[in-house]
Design a protein around this motif. Structure first.
Motif, PDB file in Angstrom:
ATOM      1  N   GLY A   1      -2.357   5.720  -0.659  1.00  0.00           N
ATOM      2  CA  GLY A   1      -1.273   6.646  -0.951  1.00  0.00           C
ATOM      3  C   GLY A   1      -0.304   6.900   0.183  1.00  0.00           C
ATOM      4  O   GLY A   1       0.655   7.664   0.031  1.00  0.00           O
TER       5      GLY A   1
ATOM      6  N   LYS B   1       6.934  -1.321  -9.469  1.00  0.00           N
ATOM      7  CA  LYS B   1       6.054  -1.372 -10.638  1.00  0.00           C
ATOM      8  C   LYS B   1       4.749  -2.122 -10.385  1.00  0.00           C
ATOM      9  O   LYS B   1       3.815  -2.014 -11.188  1.00  0.00           O
ATOM     10  CB  LYS B   1       6.789  -2.047 -11.805  1.00  0.00           C
TER      11      LYS B   1
ATOM     12  N   PHE C   1      11.066   2.393  -3.697  1.00  0.00           N
ATOM     13  CA  PHE C   1       9.809   3.028  -4.054  1.00  0.00           C
ATOM     14  C   PHE C   1       9.676   3.290  -5.554  1.00  0.00           C
ATOM     15  O   PHE C   1       8.778   3.999  -5.990  1.00  0.00           O
ATOM     16  CB  PHE C   1       9.626   4.303  -3.233  1.00  0.00           C
TER      17      PHE C   1
ATOM     18  N   TYR D   1       5.579   8.215  -5.581  1.00  0.00           N
ATOM     19  CA  TYR D   1       5.496   7.510  -4.295  1.00  0.00           C
ATOM     20  C   TYR D   1       4.199   7.813  -3.538  1.00  0.00           C
ATOM     21  O   TYR D   1       3.788   7.050  -2.654  1.00  0.00           O
ATOM     22  CB  TYR D   1       6.703   7.856  -3.424  1.00  0.00           C
TER      23      TYR D   1
ATOM     24  N   CYS E   1       4.222   4.564   1.425  1.00  0.00           N
ATOM     25  CA  CYS E   1       5.631   4.965   1.526  1.00  0.00           C
ATOM     26  C   CYS E   1       5.946   5.447   2.934  1.00  0.00           C
ATOM     27  O   CYS E   1       6.949   5.036   3.537  1.00  0.00           O
ATOM     28  CB  CYS E   1       5.926   6.060   0.506  1.00  0.00           C
TER      29      CYS E   1
ATOM     30  N   GLY F   1       1.379   7.454  -4.578  1.00  0.00           N
ATOM     31  CA  GLY F   1       0.348   6.495  -4.963  1.00  0.00           C
ATOM     32  C   GLY F   1       0.545   5.127  -4.344  1.00  0.00           C
ATOM     33  O   GLY F   1      -0.271   4.218  -4.534  1.00  0.00           O
ATOM     34  N   ILE F   2       1.628   4.955  -3.571  1.00  0.00           N
ATOM     35  CA  ILE F   2       1.921   3.642  -2.988  1.00  0.00           C
ATOM     36  C   ILE F   2       0.969   3.350  -1.825  1.00  0.00           C
ATOM     37  O   ILE F   2       0.774   4.181  -0.941  1.00  0.00           O
ATOM     38  CB  ILE F   2       3.384   3.575  -2.512  1.00  0.00           C
ATOM     39  N   THR F   3       0.396   2.166  -1.866  1.00  0.00           N
ATOM     40  CA  THR F   3      -0.617   1.761  -0.888  1.00  0.00           C
ATOM     41  C   THR F   3      -0.330   0.336  -0.437  1.00  0.00           C
ATOM     42  O   THR F   3       0.170  -0.483  -1.204  1.00  0.00           O
ATOM     43  CB  THR F   3      -2.023   1.851  -1.512  1.00  0.00           C
TER      44      THR F   3
ATOM     45  N   ARG G   1       1.193  -2.898  -9.391  1.00  0.00           N
ATOM     46  CA  ARG G   1       0.101  -1.930  -9.303  1.00  0.00           C
ATOM     47  C   ARG G   1      -1.216  -2.610  -8.983  1.00  0.00           C
ATOM     48  O   ARG G   1      -1.394  -3.822  -9.181  1.00  0.00           O
ATOM     49  CB  ARG G   1      -0.017  -1.127 -10.584  1.00  0.00           C
TER      50      ARG G   1
ATOM     51  N   HIS H   1       1.380   0.241  -6.321  1.00  0.00           N
ATOM     52  CA  HIS H   1       0.943   1.550  -6.813  1.00  0.00           C
ATOM     53  C   HIS H   1      -0.541   1.495  -7.177  1.00  0.00           C
ATOM     54  O   HIS H   1      -0.973   0.591  -7.884  1.00  0.00           O
ATOM     55  CB  HIS H   1       1.728   1.931  -8.070  1.00  0.00           C
TER      56      HIS H   1
ATOM     57  N   ASP I   1      -1.758   4.563  -8.194  1.00  0.00           N
ATOM     58  CA  ASP I   1      -1.744   5.666  -9.148  1.00  0.00           C
ATOM     59  C   ASP I   1      -0.290   6.025  -9.465  1.00  0.00           C
ATOM     60  O   ASP I   1       0.289   6.933  -8.864  1.00  0.00           O
ATOM     61  CB  ASP I   1      -2.485   6.879  -8.579  1.00  0.00           C
ATOM     62  N   PRO I   2       0.334   5.305 -10.412  1.00  0.00           N
ATOM     63  CA  PRO I   2       1.743   5.546 -10.736  1.00  0.00           C
ATOM     64  C   PRO I   2       2.039   6.980 -11.167  1.00  0.00           C
ATOM     65  O   PRO I   2       3.174   7.445 -11.045  1.00  0.00           O
ATOM     66  CB  PRO I   2       2.001   4.576 -11.895  1.00  0.00           C
TER      67      PRO I   2
END
Length: 271
Positions: free
Chosen positions: A178, A88, A85, A128, A181, A130-132, A90, A121, A123-124
């Motif tokens: 989001g 990088k 997770f 985590y 994760c 922001g992970i989609t 995005r 990501h 939204d970094p």
């Protein structure tokens, strides 16, 4: 093999999680590559779509995946392997589209895949959260698939993916923004419970051999050192399988991973 626990409404067999484990276990005894492909397809790809996809996404992708199309789960990156997770890659929102940039590594079955589920990501800044997860079709413009050579299970390919400003619509988002994760952890826990087959397959081939091969006037099977190893292996395998079956029969399959973890630590001390 590609839609064992997918509902018949989407042209699957309609079986539950437990029968799918049995099928993959049996296949893995003789061919770990085919079992791995079926395992990822049923547990991760189909499972994510079934649980988090919209009705339109289910009707589109599950029906396509059931007969012959293959899906791949894209999480790992060159700098995000064990710490998956820390990815990088995005996706930047541009109107009604997202533009995805980055790369993925060690993606199973990618050489033949028609549909990629890509974790990125959006939204970094929020880590985590922001992970989609996005659907990306193989023929999407500016998606490039490489090839990685490996030592074992070679008929199951692993490839690198490069996404250079890949444009996908908002409708390509799987589930909620989001929540990637959480989705990934839930699926991978179940996936870890499915691979005792290769160990049993090795034992099934070894057992007849050591009963036939003669050394120093008796079968290898009759030597005490061999017997100790076999007994320990059988004991661990039987407890491991029993734990998997117990967890898989539970109405909440995610508990399988918890059972296995607890049983593993208990089993470290022989009887």
């Amino acid at each position: 093999m590609l839609a064992i626990d997918t509902d018949t409404k989407y042209t699957g067999t309609g079986a539950s999680f437990f029968p799918s484990i049995l099928v993959i276990e049996e296949v893995a005894k003789v061919d770990a590559s085919v079992a791995l492909l079926s395992d990822i397809q049923n547990t991760v790809i189909n499972g994510l779509i079934r649980k988090h996809g919209t009705e339109e996404q289910k009707a589109t992708y599950l029906i396509e995946l059931a007969p012959e199309k293959i899906g791949s789960f894209c999480l790992s990156e060159a700098g995000a392997g064990s710490d998956s997770f820390a990815l990088k890659t995005r996706a930047d929102k541009k109107g009604h589209y997202y533009v995805i940039s980055g790369s993925k590594m060690w993606i199973s079955s990618a050489e033949y895949t028609e549909l990629f589920l890509v974790m990125v990501h959006v939204d970094p800044a929020v880590g985590y959260k922001g992970i989609t997860c996005f659907f990306v079709d193989r023929d999407t413009e500016d998606l490039h698939i490489g090839k990685t050579e490996k030592m074992g299970i070679r008929t199951s390919s692993v490839c690198s993916l490069t996404l250079k400003n890949v444009k996908v619509p908002e409708a390509s988002i799987l589930g909620q923004i989001g929540h990637g994760c959480k989705y990934a952890v839930g699926r991978l826990r179940e996936d870890a419970a499915r691979m005792p087959g290769p160990a049993q397959g090795c034992f099934d081939y070894t057992n007849p051999y050591i009963k036939e091969r003669i050394r120093f006037g008796k079968r290898i099977f009759d030597f005490q050192g061999t017997a100790v190893v076999l007994e320990a292996q059988l004991w661990h395998d039987s407890r491991y399988l029993g734990t998997i079956y117990e967890g898989a029969s539970n109405i909440q399959p995610n508990t399988t991973a918890k059972h296995i973890d607890a049983e593993y630590h208990r089993s470290r001390t022989p009887p």
